[in-house]
Design a protein around this motif. Sequence first.
Motif, PDB file in Angstrom:
ATOM      1  N   HIS A 145      33.526  43.216  42.579  1.00  0.00           N
ATOM      2  CA  HIS A 145      34.611  44.121  42.161  1.00  0.00           C
ATOM      3  C   HIS A 145      34.475  44.371  40.660  1.00  0.00           C
ATOM      4  O   HIS A 145      34.166  43.458  39.891  1.00  0.00           O
ATOM      5  N   ASP A 185      36.449  44.664  38.207  1.00  0.00           N
ATOM      6  CA  ASP A 185      37.195  43.868  37.217  1.00  0.00           C
ATOM      7  C   ASP A 185      36.531  42.503  36.969  1.00  0.00           C
ATOM      8  O   ASP A 185      37.006  41.728  36.136  1.00  0.00           O
ATOM      9  N   HIS A 186      35.398  42.248  37.661  1.00  0.00           N
ATOM     10  CA  HIS A 186      34.664  40.991  37.470  1.00  0.00           C
ATOM     11  C   HIS A 186      33.214  41.205  37.016  1.00  0.00           C
ATOM     12  O   HIS A 186      32.546  40.257  36.635  1.00  0.00           O
ATOM     13  N   HIS A 226      38.614  37.367  50.730  1.00  0.00           N
ATOM     14  CA  HIS A 226      38.968  38.497  49.850  1.00  0.00           C
ATOM     15  C   HIS A 226      38.550  39.826  50.486  1.00  0.00           C
ATOM     16  O   HIS A 226      37.716  40.555  49.937  1.00  0.00           O
ATOM     17  N   ASP A 268      38.752  35.696  43.540  1.00  0.00           N
ATOM     18  CA  ASP A 268      39.852  36.444  44.143  1.00  0.00           C
ATOM     19  C   ASP A 268      39.964  36.018  45.609  1.00  0.00           C
ATOM     20  O   ASP A 268      38.977  36.085  46.350  1.00  0.00           O
ATOM     21  N   HIS A 320      32.201  37.887  42.404  1.00  0.00           N
ATOM     22  CA  HIS A 320      32.034  38.989  43.360  1.00  0.00           C
ATOM     23  C   HIS A 320      31.909  40.291  42.588  1.00  0.00           C
ATOM     24  O   HIS A 320      32.114  40.323  41.373  1.00  0.00           O
TER      25      HIS A 320
HETATM   26 ZN   LIG Z   1      38.349  41.266  43.752  1.00  0.00          ZN
END
Ligand SMILES: [Zn+2]
Length: 295
Positions: A66, A68-69, A153, A176, A64
Amino acid sequence: MPERLVLLGSKGGPALRPVGPWPSSSLLEIGGRTIVVDCGLGVTRGLVDAGVNLKALDLIFITHLHSDHVLELGPLIHTAWTAGLATPVGVFGPPGTGHYWRRFCQAMEFDIEIRIVDEGRPDIRELVSVEEFGEGHVVEQRGLKVTALRVDHPPVTDCFALRFEHGAKSVVFSADTAFFPPLADFAEGADVLVHEAMLEEGIERLVARTGNGARLKEHLLASHSFAEEAGRIADTAGVKRLVLNHLIPADDSQICETEWTAAVRKTWAGDLTIARDGLVVELSSGKAAKGEGTA
Ligand SMILES: [Zn+2]
Ligand SMILES: [Zn+2]
């Protein structure tokens, strides 16, 4: 080539703190493929530290969007390109991944154009193909099969767990997600389930440190799973090993492996790994490897 999973970045969330772990990224070497799952900050350094020649970059999957990914997706491919990448790279991600990649190339246009002309490099934009996927079939290639399951999520709707299968081996990433029972069917019988996890006792201290307390806590509780819940999914799915990853909090001095283990042991009695940056999970041992050897 030994088959292995390497947890390159094991923390949940994008913030970095001194001596703490790094955001989400993993390396999966299975069926002779070099597969990267998620590209949080630090993925390039993590791959190099794991001994991967960046020229061998092959397949990248994003669960996804976000940060942090996905924050280091462009920089990873660009750095591999400057390291001599000359073979195609397949990027698979949710809707919006193509937009990210095109805009990244636009932002780096000066450097890309100048290296093509000055250093004779192939056009990075032609080396990379981006395919956006939804739930179900993602790709089937040279014996590798990848499928996706939309997980829970909020407010992100396009967030997908991924199942990788090659021969008799299977590795599932939860992405997540809040506690999501359908994930147990999706992960059924997998050799390894990499599941995100949160530890209740650390949440209060984490939100106090971060500064946007109530809202952050609300997001965490609605969108992530407690370690006990990850254990419940692993138990129902009957996986061979559970890897707790995307740890929240990941850098609380009062929480170490003992606390994570105690929480997950309430629901999971099987093989267990608590992720830390650079940790290797061998996939070559066990039933799947024996099956391949005798076939
Ligand atoms: Zn996430
Ligand atoms: Zn995350």
